[in-house]
Design a protein around this motif. Structure first.
Motif, PDB file in Angstrom:
ATOM      1  N   TRP A 289       0.834  -1.209   0.000  1.00 29.37           N
ATOM      2  CA  TRP A 289       0.000   0.000   0.000  1.00 29.37           C
ATOM      3  C   TRP A 289       0.864   1.253   0.000  1.00 29.37           C
ATOM      4  CZ3 TRP A 289       0.135   3.657   3.904  1.00 29.37           C
ATOM      5  CH2 TRP A 289      -0.802   4.691   3.813  1.00 29.37           C
ATOM      6  N   CYS A 290       1.873   1.254   0.837  1.00 30.37           N
ATOM      7  CA  CYS A 290       2.734   2.429   0.980  1.00 30.37           C
ATOM      8  C   CYS A 290       3.389   2.793  -0.347  1.00 30.37           C
ATOM      9  CB  CYS A 290       3.807   2.154   2.035  1.00 30.37           C
ATOM     10  SG  CYS A 290       4.895   3.538   2.412  1.00 30.37           S
ATOM     11  N   ALA A 291       3.768   1.783  -1.106  1.00 33.29           N
ATOM     12  CA  ALA A 291       4.448   2.024  -2.385  1.00 33.29           C
ATOM     13  C   ALA A 291       3.577   2.780  -3.371  1.00 33.29           C
ATOM     14  CB  ALA A 291       4.898   0.699  -2.992  1.00 33.29           C
ATOM     15  N   GLN A 340       4.587  -3.153  14.705  1.00 38.45           N
ATOM     16  CA  GLN A 340       3.600  -4.201  14.947  1.00 38.45           C
ATOM     17  C   GLN A 340       2.277  -3.625  15.444  1.00 38.45           C
ATOM     18  OE1 GLN A 340       6.083  -6.579  17.571  1.00 38.45           O
ATOM     19  NE2 GLN A 340       6.352  -8.146  15.995  1.00 38.45           N
ATOM     20  N   GLN A 341       2.340  -2.609  16.284  1.00 38.68           N
ATOM     21  CA  GLN A 341       1.107  -1.982  16.755  1.00 38.68           C
ATOM     22  C   GLN A 341       0.288  -1.449  15.584  1.00 38.68           C
ATOM     23  OE1 GLN A 341      -0.523  -1.706  19.658  1.00 38.68           O
ATOM     24  NE2 GLN A 341      -2.091  -0.544  18.554  1.00 38.68           N
ATOM     25  N   ALA A 342       0.957  -0.865  14.599  1.00 37.92           N
ATOM     26  CA  ALA A 342       0.256  -0.318  13.431  1.00 37.92           C
ATOM     27  C   ALA A 342      -0.332  -1.404  12.553  1.00 37.92           C
ATOM     28  CB  ALA A 342       1.202   0.560  12.622  1.00 37.92           C
ATOM     29  N   MET A 343       0.115  -2.644  12.703  1.00 38.39           N
ATOM     30  CA  MET A 343      -0.428  -3.739  11.908  1.00 38.39           C
ATOM     31  C   MET A 343      -1.796  -4.200  12.417  1.00 38.39           C
ATOM     32  SD  MET A 343       1.821  -4.184   9.526  1.00 38.39           S
ATOM     33  CE  MET A 343       1.970  -2.402   9.641  1.00 38.39           C
ATOM     34  N   TYR A 344      -2.140  -3.866  13.658  1.00 39.49           N
ATOM     35  CA  TYR A 344      -3.412  -4.323  14.221  1.00 39.49           C
ATOM     36  C   TYR A 344      -4.612  -3.651  13.572  1.00 39.49           C
ATOM     37  CZ  TYR A 344      -1.320  -6.966  18.069  1.00 39.49           C
ATOM     38  OH  TYR A 344      -0.640  -7.906  18.812  1.00 39.49           O
ATOM     39  N   VAL A 345      -4.444  -2.390  13.176  1.00 34.61           N
ATOM     40  CA  VAL A 345      -5.560  -1.622  12.618  1.00 34.61           C
ATOM     41  C   VAL A 345      -5.074  -0.901  11.368  1.00 34.61           C
ATOM     42  CG1 VAL A 345      -7.295   0.141  13.063  1.00 34.61           C
ATOM     43  CG2 VAL A 345      -6.471  -1.271  14.954  1.00 34.61           C
ATOM     44  N   ARG A 346      -5.714  -1.162  10.247  1.00 33.44           N
ATOM     45  CA  ARG A 346      -5.262  -0.597   8.978  1.00 33.44           C
ATOM     46  C   ARG A 346      -5.265   0.927   8.984  1.00 33.44           C
ATOM     47  NH1 ARG A 346      -6.083   0.879   3.758  1.00 33.44           N
ATOM     48  NH2 ARG A 346      -5.112  -0.400   2.132  1.00 33.44           N
ATOM     49  N   GLN A 347      -6.154   1.511   9.792  1.00 33.53           N
ATOM     50  CA  GLN A 347      -6.231   2.971   9.844  1.00 33.53           C
ATOM     51  C   GLN A 347      -4.943   3.598  10.385  1.00 33.53           C
ATOM     52  OE1 GLN A 347      -8.611   0.892  10.621  1.00 33.53           O
ATOM     53  NE2 GLN A 347     -10.354   1.516   9.325  1.00 33.53           N
ATOM     54  N   TRP A 349      -1.960   2.776   9.280  1.00 28.03           N
ATOM     55  CA  TRP A 349      -0.901   2.721   8.266  1.00 28.03           C
ATOM     56  C   TRP A 349      -0.377   4.108   7.886  1.00 28.03           C
ATOM     57  CZ3 TRP A 349      -2.471  -1.565   4.194  1.00 28.03           C
ATOM     58  CH2 TRP A 349      -2.456  -2.820   4.827  1.00 28.03           C
ATOM     59  N   PRO A 350      -1.240   5.098   7.657  1.00 33.98           N
ATOM     60  CA  PRO A 350      -0.693   6.435   7.336  1.00 33.98           C
ATOM     61  C   PRO A 350       0.154   7.001   8.477  1.00 33.98           C
ATOM     62  CG  PRO A 350      -3.012   6.300   6.695  1.00 33.98           C
ATOM     63  CD  PRO A 350      -2.722   5.080   7.518  1.00 33.98           C
ATOM     64  N   VAL A 351      -0.253   6.714   9.718  1.00 33.52           N
ATOM     65  CA  VAL A 351       0.530   7.173  10.873  1.00 33.52           C
ATOM     66  C   VAL A 351       1.894   6.501  10.872  1.00 33.52           C
ATOM     67  CG1 VAL A 351       0.611   7.286  13.395  1.00 33.52           C
ATOM     68  CG2 VAL A 351      -1.578   7.547  12.196  1.00 33.52           C
ATOM     69  N   LEU A 352       1.916   5.207  10.545  1.00 37.80           N
ATOM     70  CA  LEU A 352       3.187   4.485  10.499  1.00 37.80           C
ATOM     71  C   LEU A 352       4.112   5.075   9.448  1.00 37.80           C
ATOM     72  CD1 LEU A 352       5.021   2.169  11.368  1.00 37.80           C
ATOM     73  CD2 LEU A 352       3.795   0.685   9.745  1.00 37.80           C
ATOM     74  N   SER A 357       9.097   7.915   8.329  1.00 40.77           N
ATOM     75  CA  SER A 357       9.737   9.095   7.724  1.00 40.77           C
ATOM     76  C   SER A 357      10.503   9.884   8.782  1.00 40.77           C
ATOM     77  CB  SER A 357       8.689   9.988   7.052  1.00 40.77           C
ATOM     78  OG  SER A 357       8.079   9.337   5.958  1.00 40.77           O
ATOM     79  N   GLN A 358       9.898  10.023   9.953  1.00 44.03           N
ATOM     80  CA  GLN A 358      10.588  10.723  11.037  1.00 44.03           C
ATOM     81  C   GLN A 358      11.842   9.972  11.467  1.00 44.03           C
ATOM     82  OE1 GLN A 358       7.853  11.346  14.274  1.00 44.03           O
ATOM     83  NE2 GLN A 358       6.726  12.989  13.222  1.00 44.03           N
TER      84      GLN A 358
END
Length: 524
Positions: A289-291, A340-347, A349-352, A357-358
């Motif tokens: 998705w990120c790509a 891994q925390q970001a993998m639990y909820v697709r919403q 992904w943008p935060v990840l 990037s940071q």
């Protein structure tokens, strides 16, 4: 394989047989005897627990952590404590207190629906306030009831192994040396953790924290709520509670939904390897998705995303990244946990993407925030969910102590999830459970549930924590209906998807099973 034991309350014996005593001839005359009076039925040692009246009142003080306390101020919520035996083998001995929260049904009440959000170690009372908003049709027909399993949240005795400062230190320490010295160091670290839990909790308490005893508490809760049969919804580890309850009390289940299933047939090695593969699958879905997004921090070639991530994460082993808090740094372990925390909820992904990037610019603040979300750290304090996770897991899983098996586990996890690896080789060290002072109370086995009411399993194809196949297998073992959900997140029901929630509501309210082959899709 050993079956789970039933509660003593299901094994009360009625001793009503009369013994005929034959007379003994004395000379030519026959002596006569009378039968002893019938013995009274054996008293049920759990009767006083099953018949207790719950003293419902304010939920003030029931929040497991300050960051969720606001939700407990809703006057529509009621809380109480359920008293249960600490050790079911000693029902007249010490007791434990189980925290319970309910939202009363708003319409024609069927009964109670007890819910558990998983973990193990997550507060069950915390789930109800969100379900009040996301499942109004169920609230109309059921009292929604959550409980903190023994040792969890504000139930007592409460699992407490580490101080907040010790939690921070444990998270910040990275063990990436696969040499014998490195293995010895990690094992010493893990043994220290087990020893601290033992000294602070006591081996006698730790021995009672497994799911075997939780389901006995759940049956006492069912009785105290006044329900002849249990209506239950379990997420993730909550499916372990549900499955174990079904095995122990198959005739006492009215309806049961198991969402994000744990497969009880898997041993410790296979379960950990499969879960690691699930997180790698979720990471690959994220990177694909990120790509397609502008300025993806992992590049436009998903095939190289794991490698790009490794170039960002592995330097943290020796040089943790700065964060907005001058007293804290982002460790390698916390970076992996944040992803891994970001993998639990697709919403998330943008935060990840922003967090990665940071990190590429040297700032680990947002990844550390994601890791704190996983560890439930707020304002410098932790709830006890991670300590409870460890303690309950040690009672529910077979210990891995044989060096060959320890190596097989370490290698299997590394091969299954390359994005989590250090690049230095797996550290084949025994985990804290290998040093636990009491044996587990559960073993891998295939559920045997004759007479179980029709049940429903929900399984998501891209679930990172409880892989889809586990749900397929559990549904087959229980003879349950399966709802297949296409998507990428952990669990799916009662979260706003009309396809899933309509089917579940019809089942829970009316007993209408989903049509064979039911499939739903999560929003992308």
């Amino acid at each position: 394989m050993s079956p789970r034991r039933r509660s003593p309350s299901t094994a009360v014996r009625n001793l009503v047989a009369l013994l005929a005593v034959l007379g003994v001839l004395a000379g030519c005359s026959a002596a006569t005897t009378t039968a002893p009076p019938p013995q009274a039925p054996t008293a049920d040692p759990l009767a006083r627990f099953a018949t207790q009246a719950l003293a419902w009142g304010s939920c003030q003080g029931y929040a497991a952590s300050p960051d969720v306390a606001q939700a407990y101020t809703d006057p529509a919520l009621q809380c109480a404590k359920l008293t249960v035996p600490l050790d079911y083998a000693k029902p007249d001995g010490e007791t434990a207190e189980i925290a319970v929260l309910r939202a009363r049904a708003t319409g024609a009440r069927i009964g109670s629906m007890v819910v558990n959000p998983g973990g193990p170690g997550v507060s069950g009372t915390s789930l109800v306030p969100s379900l009040v908003k996301s499942a109004p049709n169920l609230l109309q027909r059921f009292d929604l009831v959550g409980f903190d399993p023994r040792g969890v949240g504000v139930s007592t005795p409460t699992i407490d192994c580490l101080s907040d400062a010790e939690q921070d230190t444990y998270r910040a320490t990275v063990y990436a040396d696969p040499s014998p010295a490195g293995v010895a160091a990690l094992e010493a670290h893990n043994k220290e953790y087990a020893d601290r839990c033992t000294s602070r909790m006591g081996a006698d308490v730790l021995a009672t924290l497994g799911t075997r005893d939780v389901v006995k508490d759940l049956d006492l809760l069912r009785a105290a709520l006044g329900d002849e049969k249990l209506t239950y919804y379990g997420y993730s580890y909550g499916t372990s509670i549900g499955t174990a309850y079904a095995e122990a009390f198959p005739q006492r289940v009215r309806a049961m939904v198991l969402d994000g299933a744990v497969d009880p047939t898997q041993d410790t090695i296979q379960s950990n390897v499969d879960q690691s593969a699930g997180f790698q699958q979720a990471f690959d879905a994220y990177t694909a998705w990120c790509a397609t997004q502008p300025n993806c921090p992992l590049g436009t070639d998903p095939a190289r995303s794991t490698q790009v991530w490794q170039t960002l994460a592995r330097p943290l082993i020796d040089t943790p990244a700065r964060t907005g808090d001058p007293t804290r740094r982002l460790s390698f372990g916390d970076a992996i946990t944040g992803v891994q925390q970001a993998m639990y909820v697709r919403q998330l992904w943008p935060v990840l993407s922003i967090a990665i990037s940071q990190l590429a610019s040297g700032d680990g603040s947002l990844l550390l925030t994601l890791a704190d979300l996983y560890y439930k750290r707020a304002n410098g304090a932790y709830d006890n969910s991670l300590e409870a996770f460890q303690a309950i897991s040690c009672m529910d899983n077979v210990r891995i102590t044989d060096p060959a098996q320890v190596t097989a586990l370490a290698q299997g996890v590394e091969q299954a999830a390359p994005f989590t690896t250090t690049g230095r080789g797996p550290v084949a060290a025994k985990d804290p459970c290998a040093f636990w002072p009491v044996p587990p109370t559960t073993e891998p086995h295939r559920p045997d549930v004759p007479g179980l009411a029709p049940t429903v399993v929900v399984s998501v194809t891209g679930d990172p924590a409880t892989p889809y196949q586990a749900g397929v297998d559990l549904a087959a073992d229980l003879g349950a209906s399966l709802i297949k959900v296409e998507g990428n997140q952990h669990t799916a029901g009662l979260q706003g998807n009309a396809c899933i929630d309509t089917a579940l509501t019809a089942y829970l309210v009316d007993g209408t099973l989903p049509a064979a082959g039911t499939e739903c899709t999560l929003a992308s």
